[in-house]
Design an enzyme around this catalytic site. Structure first.
Site, PDB file in Angstrom:
ATOM      1  N   SER A 187       0.849  -1.196   0.000  1.00 31.07           N
ATOM      2  CA  SER A 187       0.000   0.000   0.000  1.00 31.07           C
ATOM      3  C   SER A 187       0.877   1.236   0.000  1.00 31.07           C
ATOM      4  CB  SER A 187      -0.902   0.016   1.239  1.00 31.07           C
ATOM      5  OG  SER A 187      -1.571   1.273   1.352  1.00 31.07           O
ATOM      6  N   TYR A 200      -2.124  -1.288  10.076  1.00 37.09           N
ATOM      7  CA  TYR A 200      -2.241  -1.646   8.663  1.00 37.09           C
ATOM      8  C   TYR A 200      -0.980  -1.249   7.899  1.00 37.09           C
ATOM      9  CZ  TYR A 200      -3.875  -1.567   3.823  1.00 37.09           C
ATOM     10  OH  TYR A 200      -3.999  -1.757   2.458  1.00 37.09           O
TER      11      TYR A 200
END
Length: 324
Positions: A187, A200
């Site tokens: 990401s 995350y």
């Protein structure tokens, strides 16, 4: 010319050369088809099958379709059988390729021996480790995360353990054949320590470092291992934000990212996301981490999520009325 003057001239020339090379390397990202070309038969030359985790929707679904369109049979995995069966039917009808469905929940322990049994006999040329979970769409501080103990375990199982285990299962076959591609989906938020998405973002840092280390280990075996780190893509994880220049559809992103397959052990997958990464890393951390900025980000995401929920509710109400 005295020694000091010569030193500064040499230093200036070195700086010009350094930034000139960086500019040239960046310019390659603008024209991936020219700098990183792939032959028509590239993917089918790797093996007959591609494996995609988290394939029922979003980026995983787009990868499954894209690889099937390039002539590969696909193994699609997620925990939702109905959605996988529907996707399998669409891929078969659209591309004519074979599809194998494996229903599994990567948030749980001990699911990998069964997966290994089901794919053991397949000639796998591509692995896309896409499955991942975001603890909450709404950004929040670590200790404010709902069901924190359980969330820590599921994030590690889904985002970290699954990727490593799937590589363990599939990489030996690629090594023995001397070819293969592994794409591990990271990401853009892993570009820097990212408050409010701390758990995350940290899990995606593991994805990147693991991928880069693995590529260094197996590059001379003819295997490409790459971390793919997108920013905005319109998926459930981003509350299906409206697509634009920055926020791409899954299909647009996957099509773009595959063009960067030979661009190194990490890619952001598109020109706009490459620029976003540069901007994010250029902004002083004190500015990014200011309370006002973090609260503004939290409020923005809340408003977007609420708006999307309202639209979905209105659409569902309309459909119910129409069908009566």
């Amino acid at each position: 010319m005295d020694l000091m003057e010569l030193f500064f001239i040499t230093l200036g020339a070195a700086v010009v050369v350094f930034y000139g090379v960086k500019l040239l390397l960046f310019s390659r990202m603008l024209f991936p088809k020219i700098w990183f070309p792939l032959s028509q038969s590239f993917f089918t030359s790797l093996g007959k099958w591609a494996v995609v985790t988290g394939a029922s929707e979003g980026i995983g679904r787009a990868y499954a379709f894209a690889l099937a369109e390039k002539g590969m049979n696909v193994v699609i995995m997620s925990r939702t059988k109905i959605t996988l069966d529907r996707l399998a039917e669409e891929i078969v009808d659209t591309t004519g390729q074979r599809v194998k469905v494996i229903v599994t929940d990567f948030m749980k322990d001990n699911v990998f021996s069964e997966i290994e049994d089901q794919i053991r006999s397949l000639d796998i040329g591509v692995l896309v480790n896409n499955v991942g979970m975001l603890p909450s769409i709404i950004p929040c501080k670590f200790l404010e995360t709902a069901q924190l103990d359980q969330t820590i375990t599921t994030v590690i199982n889904c985002n970290v353990k699954t990727m490593a285990k799937m590589c363990k299962i599939i990489l030996p076959g690629m090594e023995s054949r001397g070819k293969g591609v592994i794409l591990n989906i990271s990401s853009g938020v892993a570009s820097i320590p990212f408050p409010m998405y701390t758990l995350y973002a940290a899990s995606k840092v593991f994805v990147e470092r693991f991928s880069q280390g693995l590529q260094a280990e197996y590059k001379d075996k003819g295997i490409i291992i790459q971390a793919v780190a997108p920013f905005g893509v319109s998926t459930r994880m981003t509350a299906y934000q409206q697509t634009n220049v920055v926020t791409l559809s899954p299909e647009e992103f996957v099509k773009s990212s595959l063009q960067y397959l030979r661009a190194g052990d990490k890619t952001h997958g598109s020109v706009c996301h490459i620029v976003l990464a540069w901007l994010l890393q250029s902004i002083p951390r004190k500015v990014l981490y200011a309370d006002s900025i973090l609260h503004s980000m939290q409020g923005y995401v809340k408003r977007k999520a609420a708006l999307k929920a309202s639209i979905c509710a209105s659409t569902a109400t309309y459909e119910n009325v129409k069908n009566k």
